[in-house]
Design an enzyme around this catalytic site. Structure first.
Site, short mmCIF file in Angstrom:
data_model
loop_
_atom_site.label_atom_id
_atom_site.label_comp_id
_atom_site.label_asym_id
_atom_site.label_seq_id
_atom_site.Cartn_x
_atom_site.Cartn_y
_atom_site.Cartn_z
N ALA A 140 0.82 -1.21 0.00
CA ALA A 140 0.00 0.00 0.00
C ALA A 140 0.86 1.26 0.00
O ALA A 140 2.05 1.23 0.31
CB ALA A 140 -0.91 0.01 1.23
N ASP A 288 5.20 -6.89 13.90
CA ASP A 288 6.07 -6.22 12.93
C ASP A 288 6.46 -4.83 13.44
O ASP A 288 6.26 -3.82 12.76
CB ASP A 288 5.34 -6.11 11.59
CG ASP A 288 6.28 -5.84 10.43
OD1 ASP A 288 7.49 -6.05 10.60
OD2 ASP A 288 5.80 -5.44 9.36
#
Length: 438
Positions: A140, A288
Site C-alpha cells: 500500500a 512487525d
C-alpha cells in the site's frame, strides 16, 4: 533495489492457469540464473575454505534474488527470517535485512485507484487529498487527506492488482513446498506447515478490513500503557481496499536523538511495556514492530502503526508464553525447558528430548545470571532455536511470530536505553497477565 509491481486488470480475478505458468517460468528462470552461478562458485569455495564460507557467499545472493522476484517473495522472506528454529542463523540474519523499497504510485494512478474504491463518494467524503504519498510499501501507499468535516486523516490505499499478483506467487510457493516436502533432504522438517503459516501471514496483510479491526483492538488494549498512541480508525470512511485513520504529525525516526536521556528511557520503558501487554495480558500481538511501524515523537509519545501482521494467541499459548517468561525471570530452567516442549508444534520421532531439556535448562540458568546490559533477547532466542533445530523440537508458528515482536524491537530499545532490564520490566506485566483479572 526498488521493486517494480505488476498491476492486474481486475483486482479480484483468481490467477488463471496461463498466467500461473508464465509466472512460474519467470520465477524459475530468475532463480536458475541467479543461483546456478552461485552454486558453482560455492562448490569451489566449499572445497577451498569450507562450507561455512560457501554459505556466507550464498545467503546474500538468495536475498538479492527475493528482491528481484518481487514484493510477495520479499514479504515471504521477511516472515521466514523469523524461523530461527528451522533455518540457519546466518540465513535468518540476511533475510532480516529485506526491506520494502517500492516505487510509489503516480498521482494519476492514485486518482484512478481512489475513484475505483470510492466512486461517487470520493468528493463527498474528502475535501482534499494530497496525491504525493507520505509512505510507500509493497502492499500500500499512504496519503495525507482532509475529510469534508475538516478532520485531517491518513489514507492507506492498497495497490491496484496487488492481491491477484500475491495470490499467484503464494500459490507457486505452496506447490513448490509440496514438492520439497517429498525430498529426503527435508525429511523430518515441517515444510508444509511452515509455508502455509507464512502464506497466511502474507495474505493477512492484504485484508484491510481485518487490519482496521486490529488497529481498533490494539488502541483499546494499549490504552493502559502510558504514552502509547495507536491511530484512531475512521470506520465511516474505510473501504475494503482503503483504511482511513487519524493523521499523526511529527513522525520522524530521528526524533529520539533530539530528546533528553530521561525521555529516551521513558520511550524504552513504554515501548517494551506495550509489547509485554500484548504478549502476556491480551494475547493479541503486533508482530512487525520495526522502525517504520514504531515511532517516538518529541511530544513524548510512542506511536504504533500498521497492524497488518498481527496474531491472536490462543488462551493456552498465551498462558504458556507468560509461564515461560515468568520462570525465566526466576531462573527456573527446568520449567522453561518443559514449557518449550509442551508448546511445540511437533516433536520428531527421532527427537532427543532429554538432551534438549538439559541444554535448554542450562541456557535459562546462564541467561538469568547475566547483568541487564549483557542480556540479549536475540542471542538467547538464537541459541534456543538452534537447540530446538538440533534436537528435533519444532516450535509452533503461533509462538514464533509473537516472539518476533520482541526480537525486532530489541535493537531499538537498546539504542534508547542501553541499561534497560528486559526481565525486570516484564515482571509486573507477567503478574497481571498470569494472575490478574482480564
Amino acid at each position: 533495489m526498488p521493486v517494480m509491481l505488476v498491476c492486474a486488470s481486475r483486482e479480484d480475478d483468481p490467477p488463471g492457469t496461463v498466467a500461473l505458468v508464465l509466472r512460474a517460468a519467470r520465477v524459475l528462470l530468475l532463480t536458475v540464473g541467479v543461483l546456478a552461478p552461485v552454486g558453482l562458485v560455492g562448490l569451489v569455495v566449499a572445497v577451498l575454505s569450507g562450507r561455512a564460507a560457501a554459505r556466507r557467499l550464498a545467503w546474500p545472493r538468495l536475498v538479492a534474488l527475493l528482491m528481484r522476484l518481487g514484493p510477495t517473495f520479499v514479504k515471504a522472506g521477511q516472515v521466514l527470517g523469523t524461523r530461527r528454529d528451522l533455518l540457519p542463523p546466518g540465513l535468518c540474519d540476511e533475510l532480516a535485512t529485506l526491506q520494502d523499497s517500492v516505487i510509489p504510485l503516480t498521482a494519476d494512478r492514485t486518482r484512478e485507484a481512489l475513484a475505483a474504491v470510492y466512486g461517487a463518494e470520493l468528493d463527498t467524503l474528502f475535501a482534499e487529498v494530497d496525491y504525493e504519498p507520505v509512505a510507500s510499501g509493497s502492499v500500500a501507499c499512504v496519503y495525507r487527506a482532509r475529510l469534508t468535516s475538516g478532520r485531517e486523516v491518513a489514507l492507506k490505499l492498497r495497490r491496484p492488482g496487488i492481491e491477484r499478483v500475491m495470490r499467484q506467487d503464494l500459490d507457486l510457493m505452496r506447490r513448490g513446498a509440496a514438492l520439497m516436502a517429498r525430498l529426503p533432504l527435508f525429511r523430518g522438517i515441517p515444510v508444509m506447515p511452515v509455508v502455509v503459516s507464512m502464506c497466511d501471514a502474507v495474505l493477512g496483510q492484504l485484508d484491510f478490513e481485518r487490519e482496521a479491526a486490529s488497529l481498533d483492538r490494539l488502541r483499546a488494549d494499549l490504552s493502559v500503557v502510558p504514552r502509547v498512541w495507536v491511530p484512531k480508525v475512521v470506520p465511516s470512511a474505510c473501504r475494503p481496499r482503503c483504511i482511513v485513520m487519524e493523521f499523526i504529525h511529527g513522525l520522524d525516526i530521528d526524533a529520539p536523538s533530539r530528546c533528553s536521556d530521561a525521555s529516551r528511557r521513558k520511550f524504552a520503558s513504554s515501548g517494551l511495556t506495550a509489547i509485554y501487554e500484548m504478549l502476556f495480558v491480551n494475547g493479541f500481538v503486533h508482530c512487525d514492530m520495526h522502525p517504520g511501524n514504531l515511532y517516538f515523537t518529541e511530544s513524548a509519545q510512542v506511536v504504533v502503526l500498521d497492524a497488518g501482521f498481527s496474531v491472536q494467541l490462543s488462551e493456552r499459548l498465551r498462558l504458556l508464553f507468560a509461564d515461560f517468561f515468568m520462570n525465566m525471570a526466576i531462573g527456573d530452567g527446568d520449567k522453561c525447558a518443559a514449557i518449550v516442549v509442551e508448546s511445540s508444534a511437533d516433536v520428531g520421532a527421532d527427537a532427543d528430548v532429554a538432551g534438549f531439556l538439559a541444554r535448554m535448562a542450562d541456557l535459562v540458568r546462564r541467561s538469568h545470571g547475566l547483568p541487564a546490559r549483557e542480556f540479549s533477547l536475540i542471542a538467547f532466542a538464537t541459541e534456543m532455536f538452534d537447540l530446538q533445530r538440533r534436537h528435533g523440537i519444532h516450535a509452533a508458528p503461533e509462538l514464533i511470530f509473537p516472539l518476533l515482536s520482541l526480537l525486532v524491537i530489541e535493537g531499538t530499545i537498546r539504542e534508547l536505553d542501553p541499561d534497560v532490564d528486559f526481565q525486570a520490566l516484564a515482571r509486573p506485566v507477567l503478574m497481571k497477565g498470569r494472575f490478574g483479572s482480564r
